[in-house]
Scaffold this motif. Sequence first.
Motif, PDB file in Angstrom:
ATOM      1  N   VAL A  20      68.836  68.629  43.011  1.00 58.59           N
ATOM      2  CA  VAL A  20      68.911  70.062  42.703  1.00 58.59           C
ATOM      3  C   VAL A  20      68.809  70.879  43.984  1.00 58.59           C
ATOM      4  N   TRP A  21      67.897  70.493  44.887  1.00 57.98           N
ATOM      5  CA  TRP A  21      67.728  71.199  46.151  1.00 57.98           C
ATOM      6  C   TRP A  21      69.019  71.137  46.979  1.00 57.98           C
ATOM      7  N   ALA A  22      69.618  69.954  47.040  1.00 61.95           N
ATOM      8  CA  ALA A  22      70.857  69.796  47.801  1.00 61.95           C
ATOM      9  C   ALA A  22      71.978  70.634  47.192  1.00 61.95           C
ATOM     10  N   GLY A  23      72.074  70.636  45.874  1.00 57.81           N
ATOM     11  CA  GLY A  23      73.098  71.438  45.215  1.00 57.81           C
ATOM     12  C   GLY A  23      72.907  72.915  45.467  1.00 57.81           C
ATOM     13  N   ALA A  24      71.656  73.369  45.408  1.00 59.21           N
ATOM     14  CA  ALA A  24      71.375  74.781  45.667  1.00 59.21           C
ATOM     15  C   ALA A  24      71.682  75.138  47.114  1.00 59.21           C
ATOM     16  N   SER A  25      71.371  74.234  48.037  1.00 54.04           N
ATOM     17  CA  SER A  25      71.659  74.488  49.456  1.00 54.04           C
ATOM     18  C   SER A  25      73.158  74.581  49.700  1.00 54.04           C
ATOM     19  N   LEU A  26      73.918  73.698  49.067  1.00 55.23           N
ATOM     20  CA  LEU A  26      75.371  73.750  49.228  1.00 55.23           C
ATOM     21  C   LEU A  26      75.942  75.035  48.646  1.00 55.23           C
ATOM     22  N   ALA A  27      75.450  75.428  47.489  1.00 58.48           N
ATOM     23  CA  ALA A  27      75.939  76.655  46.862  1.00 58.48           C
ATOM     24  C   ALA A  27      75.576  77.865  47.713  1.00 58.48           C
TER      25      ALA A  27
END
Length: 58
Positions: free
Chosen positions: A24-31
């Motif tokens: 989730v953290w990685a996805g939020a960072s990419l977004a």
Amino acid sequence: MQLRTTAGRRTRNTVVVALIVAAVWAGASLARSATHADPSAPTGPVAHFSRAVELIRG
């Protein structure tokens, strides 16, 4: 005798939760990086910590 002990189950659950949080953290960072394409801003984990320091300092 139990095939899976409580400690083993707890360890597995902890690992699964940690992987979900990391995803989730990685996805939020990419977004976030896709929407805020500022080339002068720091990137990666340093950016997160510097932002946290800015928030603490006010």
